[in-house]
Motif scaffolding. Structure first.
Motif, mmCIF file in Angstrom:
data_model
loop_
_atom_site.group_PDB
_atom_site.id
_atom_site.type_symbol
_atom_site.label_atom_id
_atom_site.label_comp_id
_atom_site.label_asym_id
_atom_site.label_seq_id
_atom_site.Cartn_x
_atom_site.Cartn_y
_atom_site.Cartn_z
ATOM 1 N N PHE A 1 0.852 -1.371 0.082
ATOM 2 C CA PHE A 1 0.116 0.171 0.154
ATOM 3 C C PHE A 1 1.053 1.235 -0.013
ATOM 4 C CE2 PHE A 1 -3.366 -2.945 1.195
ATOM 5 C CZ PHE A 1 -4.620 -2.476 0.164
ATOM 6 N N LEU A 2 1.808 1.164 0.671
ATOM 7 C CA LEU A 2 3.032 2.399 0.668
ATOM 8 C C LEU A 2 3.484 2.284 -0.924
ATOM 9 C CD1 LEU A 2 4.896 1.881 3.808
ATOM 10 C CD2 LEU A 2 3.481 3.880 3.491
ATOM 11 N N GLY A 3 3.592 1.340 -1.355
ATOM 12 C CA GLY A 3 4.122 1.409 -3.030
ATOM 13 C C GLY A 3 3.125 2.064 -3.642
ATOM 14 N N ALA A 4 1.759 1.749 -3.555
ATOM 15 C CA ALA A 4 0.886 2.305 -4.269
ATOM 16 C C ALA A 4 0.892 3.758 -4.015
ATOM 17 C CB ALA A 4 -0.703 1.638 -3.878
ATOM 18 N N LEU A 5 0.749 4.343 -3.025
ATOM 19 C CA LEU A 5 0.892 5.718 -2.634
ATOM 20 C C LEU A 5 2.103 6.354 -3.082
ATOM 21 C CD1 LEU A 5 -0.175 7.933 -0.998
ATOM 22 C CD2 LEU A 5 1.173 7.354 0.893
ATOM 23 N N THR A 6 3.295 5.979 -3.143
ATOM 24 C CA THR A 6 4.385 6.178 -3.716
ATOM 25 C C THR A 6 4.100 6.557 -5.200
ATOM 26 O OG1 THR A 6 5.738 5.234 -2.099
ATOM 27 C CG2 THR A 6 6.880 6.007 -4.068
ATOM 28 N N ALA A 7 3.699 5.432 -5.820
ATOM 29 C CA ALA A 7 3.392 5.378 -7.429
ATOM 30 C C ALA A 7 2.386 6.791 -7.723
ATOM 31 C CB ALA A 7 2.950 4.043 -8.015
ATOM 32 N N HIS A 8 1.361 6.892 -6.837
ATOM 33 C CA HIS A 8 0.296 7.909 -7.044
ATOM 34 C C HIS A 8 0.938 9.248 -7.061
ATOM 35 C CE1 HIS A 8 -3.532 9.329 -7.434
ATOM 36 N NE2 HIS A 8 -3.236 10.244 -6.435
ATOM 37 N N TYR A 9 1.962 9.192 -6.277
ATOM 38 C CA TYR A 9 2.630 10.575 -6.164
ATOM 39 C C TYR A 9 3.502 11.107 -7.514
ATOM 40 C CZ TYR A 9 2.141 11.381 -0.916
ATOM 41 O OH TYR A 9 1.848 11.549 0.258
ATOM 42 N N GLY A 10 3.689 9.978 -8.180
ATOM 43 C CA GLY A 10 4.210 10.282 -9.596
ATOM 44 C C GLY A 10 3.255 10.958 -10.278
ATOM 45 N N VAL A 11 2.037 11.056 -10.471
ATOM 46 C CA VAL A 11 0.822 11.653 -11.197
ATOM 47 C C VAL A 11 0.065 12.809 -10.323
ATOM 48 C CG1 VAL A 11 0.471 9.828 -12.643
ATOM 49 C CG2 VAL A 11 -0.914 9.911 -10.467
ATOM 50 N N GLU A 12 0.288 12.736 -8.895
ATOM 51 C CA GLU A 12 -0.427 13.872 -8.172
ATOM 52 C C GLU A 12 0.582 14.010 -7.243
ATOM 53 O OE1 GLU A 12 -4.438 14.871 -5.665
ATOM 54 O OE2 GLU A 12 -4.237 12.874 -6.762
ATOM 55 N N GLY A 13 1.527 14.910 -7.075
ATOM 56 C CA GLY A 13 2.624 14.878 -6.278
ATOM 57 C C GLY A 13 2.286 15.633 -5.044
ATOM 58 N N ASP A 14 1.355 16.405 -4.938
ATOM 59 C CA ASP A 14 0.822 16.983 -3.820
ATOM 60 C C ASP A 14 -0.335 16.658 -3.071
ATOM 61 O OD1 ASP A 14 -1.047 17.714 -5.565
ATOM 62 O OD2 ASP A 14 -0.651 19.905 -5.015
ATOM 63 N N GLY A 15 -0.704 15.324 -3.208
ATOM 64 C CA GLY A 15 -1.765 14.716 -2.636
ATOM 65 C C GLY A 15 -2.234 13.507 -3.149
ATOM 66 N N PHE A 16 -3.261 12.697 -2.592
ATOM 67 C CA PHE A 16 -3.812 11.612 -2.938
ATOM 68 C C PHE A 16 -5.343 11.593 -3.379
ATOM 69 C CE2 PHE A 16 -5.733 7.189 -1.981
ATOM 70 C CZ PHE A 16 -4.727 6.588 -2.781
ATOM 71 N N PHE A 17 -5.743 11.830 -4.763
ATOM 72 C CA PHE A 17 -7.073 11.926 -5.143
ATOM 73 C C PHE A 17 -7.668 13.459 -4.555
ATOM 74 C CE2 PHE A 17 -6.321 7.588 -5.890
ATOM 75 C CZ PHE A 17 -6.601 7.567 -7.458
ATOM 76 N N GLY A 18 -6.708 14.323 -4.478
ATOM 77 C CA GLY A 18 -7.169 15.606 -3.720
ATOM 78 C C GLY A 18 -7.086 15.601 -2.371
ATOM 79 N N ILE A 19 -6.642 14.659 -1.509
ATOM 80 C CA ILE A 19 -6.490 14.768 -0.157
ATOM 81 C C ILE A 19 -4.970 14.984 0.016
ATOM 82 C CG2 ILE A 19 -6.593 13.460 2.152
ATOM 83 C CD1 ILE A 19 -8.601 11.544 0.681
ATOM 84 N N PRO A 20 -4.886 15.919 0.638
ATOM 85 C CA PRO A 20 -3.393 16.672 0.816
ATOM 86 C C PRO A 20 -2.588 15.764 1.976
ATOM 87 C CG PRO A 20 -4.866 17.877 2.367
ATOM 88 C CD PRO A 20 -5.945 17.002 1.366
ATOM 89 N N LEU A 21 -2.688 14.595 1.469
ATOM 90 C CA LEU A 21 -1.835 13.561 2.167
ATOM 91 C C LEU A 21 -0.319 13.829 2.511
ATOM 92 C CD1 LEU A 21 -2.417 10.778 3.972
ATOM 93 C CD2 LEU A 21 -1.877 9.518 1.962
ATOM 94 N N HIS A 22 0.215 14.542 1.566
ATOM 95 C CA HIS A 22 1.570 14.623 1.382
ATOM 96 C C HIS A 22 2.044 15.603 2.634
ATOM 97 C CE1 HIS A 22 0.440 18.645 -0.023
ATOM 98 N NE2 HIS A 22 1.724 19.060 -0.119
ATOM 99 N N GLU A 23 1.182 16.249 3.247
ATOM 100 C CA GLU A 23 1.462 17.018 4.259
ATOM 101 C C GLU A 23 1.797 16.244 5.618
ATOM 102 O OE1 GLU A 23 2.229 20.251 4.613
ATOM 103 O OE2 GLU A 23 1.461 20.719 2.440
#
Length: 763
Positions: A295-317
């Motif tokens: 699941f961390l791998g999926a999140l890391t891969a998603h940051y490749g297309v949305e570098g500042d969040g996860f489907f609009g959620i500012p998870l990167h903070e």
């Protein structure tokens, strides 16, 4: 006599190889790019101090280091390679300054003749080594100082919170204030300047830079050296010669007499000891860590297309890319190593034939230590990236910044002590088998020796300190990643598999011993010195490139014949009906052979020759090899060993071949899809850009944020989903196995009038 010759050959390989690797190390210490006391301008102004450069390295490590872009080609792939990026930005700023002053227009708008003149001047300026060893100073021209200041201002804004660079930070998957302190940002710029200076400045008395002219960049005159091309050719010749000799040997080898396979399972009557039963929780932890990692791998891969969040959620903070990727790579090492460590603790008493005193207590103690290391190191890394620790605290308890050995020094020492405890537990449990002798004694001896290597070689990670030169730290880091993970753990696992097959009666002890000794000698013959292929361009001299290229090519030699191993292993399933009970563990070993050929062999050699790695180091061709080799080989191996152990630990009626079949095919299909339809096409596109325009462009936001490449990144989703399904299925298998085993151990209830027990049927 035959095995004695193989033992002598293995000993000579080990001695000679480590002597050569030691020579590589002395050359790196001696020839590493100098860190000056001062960087000064021609007018006497101080640009940077040596203390700033060293502090900048520590700032880089504390913010995540290799998990935020890369340096000298090593690290993550979302942000740029900072050494290549700084170099090109500095060169562009300097040549534009000259172009405007002389021609009244930027460099890109000039004609070919004017550009050629300015390019020649630029290369003379950048490539001339102005380091004065006596004064301890690098001298820059006044114009170059201005160019350095311009790049430093860009980096200060980028690693800070300048709103104008927010889109670029999103493309790089960086949050605002990646480095909060203004002075730390200045020191970080000093470190990046020094790494780029090493990339373009000639070694004294040479026309080659400290990094062997890496990265490719036509503007600054970085092109492959003659040695890079020649040693690439020689490495291919060495590969062909090695393959031919090995094929000749295999053809001439006398066919071994097939063993008489027993009619019943020899391990069915094996009664696990208390310490063996205590290892079960290690395997449940392995499954939990696998689920977390995917699941961390999926999140890391998603940051490749949305570098500042996860489907609009500012998870990167809360969970920025640097932390997510750190945990993803670290958990991979943790769960694979845990599977192998637990297998050693399970198999050792079975081999030795007795339960050592207090073995169960030590198994439980080591398990608690493992949990503390995993949780503590991950918490420290989060605190470090979020600026909750000082630089000294970050080194000891937070983030060291080096990929795969990110955990703080305290946790490294803790883990090293745990491995020494594991070595003690395994060795004393195996000691009775060594004393008994017999045909399997050599395999047992290899188990002990590989356990010693596993326990001791992690200590290489303690060979650098918080201020160690980057080139030296890289040398020791690859001792851990290449020798500890890829080398001696595989030797240990090979010996364990051979022993299991001998105990099952599927292979003769003499045959297995010879095979293990021979394959170990062949593998380590290329693998130990082959460690140097990670160090071609990390501030090392040409001798490192020469040794690394040839011997790392020889690592591929034994992989070309893994098809024979896979077929032989696959056939074992059909020799007797009872072997079907081990079908899926054996199938995972077959998958290891397949991915050894594809992941370690094909995709490994794709980036292995110096001329190839010159253009693709730090591109997505590396995770192609990384995923297919690390999970495909070592991960599948860990799963196979785990399943073999659980087969003996758990109630056999609770076993589900249906779930294992589903997990097996999902994992292999998902891994193949994520690589073939996403990572590999992106890597090849980047390689084309690197060859034609330079590595700086292949790693830039302008290139990677193109719509076509964004589509390719989204195409990881099908493979990732299928792969995650395999991991979840394997976890569900573990849960069903555990719950079914517990039900089977419950005392039987009095029979009801209808003859039933009133208990649910066992899974």
């Amino acid at each position: 006599m035959k095995n004695k010759r193989l033992v002598i050959a293995l000993a000579l390989v080990m001695l000679g190889s480590f002597a050569a690797l030691g020579f590589v190390g002395t050359e790196i210490y001696r020839e590493a790019p100098p860190i000056p006391d001062r960087v000064v301008a021609a007018d006497g102004a101080t640009v940077y101090t040596g203390d700033q450069i060293r502090e900048g390295q520590r700032v880089w490590q504390a913010m995540g280091g290799h998990q935020v872009g890369s340096v000298w080609g090593h690290g993550a792939y979302q942000a740029p390679d900072w050494s290549a990026d700084w170099l090109h930005r500095e060169a562009t700023a300097l040549v534009d300054r000259w172009a405007v002053a002389r021609f009244g227009a930027p460099y890109a708008q000039l004609g070919a003749e004017e550009q050629a003149a300015l390019k020649a001047r630029l290369q003379a300026e950048l490539r001339t080594n102005t380091f004065d060893a006596d004064a301890g100073a690098i001298t820059l021209s006044v114009d170059r100082r201005a160019a350095v200041a311009a790049v430093a201002a860009h980096y200060a804004a980028l690693f800070g919170s300048d709103p104008e660079l927010a889109p670029l930070r999103e493309a790089y998957a960086m949050r605002a204030d990646t480095v909060e302190d203004v002075d730390y940002r200045a020191s970080l710029s000093a470190f990046f300047f020094w790494t780029s200076w090493s990339c373009v400045t000639h070694r004294p008395g040479s026309d080659i830079t400290y990094t062997n002219n890496w990265p490719p960049d036509d503007l600054v005159g970085n092109a492959p050296t003659a040695a890079t091309v020649m040693w690439s050719i020689l490495s291919i010749v060495a590969l062909l010669l090695g393959v031919g000799l090995l094929a000749w040997h295999m053809a001439a080898k006398r066919k071994e007499e097939e063993p008489r396979v027993p009619d019943v399972d020899p391990l069915a009557a094996l009664k696990p000891t208390p310490s063996m039963r205590a290892t079960a929780k290690y395997f449940w932890t392995v499954l939990a860590l696998m689920v977390a990692q995917v699941f961390l791998g999926a999140l890391t891969a998603h940051y490749g297309v949305e570098g500042d969040g996860f489907f609009g959620i500012p998870l990167h903070e809360i969970l920025p890319y640097s932390v997510a990727r750190t945990w993803h790579t670290q958990l991979g090492i943790f769960w694979i190593a845990t599977a192998w460590v637990a297998t050693g603790l399970y198999i050792a008493p079975a081999v030795g034939g007795r339960e050592p005193r207090h073995q169960k207590l030590l198994v439980n103690l080591l398990y608690v230590a493992l949990l503390v290391i995993v949780v503590g190191s991950m918490a420290g890394e989060w605190l470090s990236v979020h600026h909750k620790l000082s630089l000294d605290q970050s080194f000891w308890f937070g983030h060291q910044g080096y990929e795969y050995v990110d955990l703080g020094r305290f946790w490294q020492i803790f883990l090293f002590v745990g491995l020494l405890l594991w070595l003690f537990m395994v060795a004393r449990a195996l000691l009775p088998a060594l004393k008994r002798g017999g045909d399997a004694r050599s395999i047992t001896a290899l188990l002990v020796l590989s356990a010693v290597a596993i326990g001791l070689f992690y200590g290489a990670g303690l060979m650098w300190g918080k201020g160690t030169h980057l080139a030296v730290a890289e040398y020791w880091r690859w001792w851990v990643v290449h020798l500890w993970v890829e080398g001696f753990f595989e030797v240990f696992a090979t010996a364990v598999i051979a022993f299991l097959f001998v105990r099952l009666g599927l292979v003769r002890a003499g045959t297995a011993t010879s095979a293990v000794l021979f394959s170990t000698a062949i593998f380590l013959g290329g693998g130990i010195i082959g460690t140097a292929h990670h160090l071609y361009f990390t501030g090392t001299p040409t001798s490192v490139l020469a040794l690394g290229s040839v011997f790392s090519a020889l690592e591929i030699v034994p992989l070309v014949l893994v098809g024979f191993e896979a077929v032989h292993t696959f056939r074992q399933v059909r020799v007797k009906p009872w072997v079907q009970t081990y079908k899926w563990p054996i199938y995972f070993f077959v998958a290891v052979a397949f991915w050894n050929l594809v992941g370690a062999g094909v995709f490994g050699f794709l980036i292995n020759p110096p001329i190839a790695l010159y253009y693709v180091q730090g591109l997505n061709t590396t995770p192609v090899h990384g995923h297919t080799a690390l999970f495909g080989v070592y991960g599948m191996l860990g799963i196979g060993l785990m399943l073999f152990s659980l087969r003996g630990l758990m109630h056999r009626g609770a076993w589900s071949d249906k779930l294992l079949k589903m997990a097996f095919w999902h994992l292999n299909l998902g891994l193949a899809l994520m690589v073939l339809i996403s990572l590999l096409p992106i890597g090849l596109a980047q390689a084309w850009a690197s060859v034609s325009d330079g590595l700086w462009y292949a790693r830039s936001a302008d290139f990677l944020q193109q719509p076509a490449l964004e589509i390719l990144r989204w195409l990881r989703a099908p493979g990732d989903i299928i792969f995650a399904g395999g991991i979840l299925t394997l976890a569900w298998f573990g849960w069903r196995l555990w719950s079914g085993h517990r039900k089977a151990l419950r005392p039987a209830s009095p029979e009801l009038p209808d003859g039933s027990s009133g208990q649910p049927e066992t899974v």
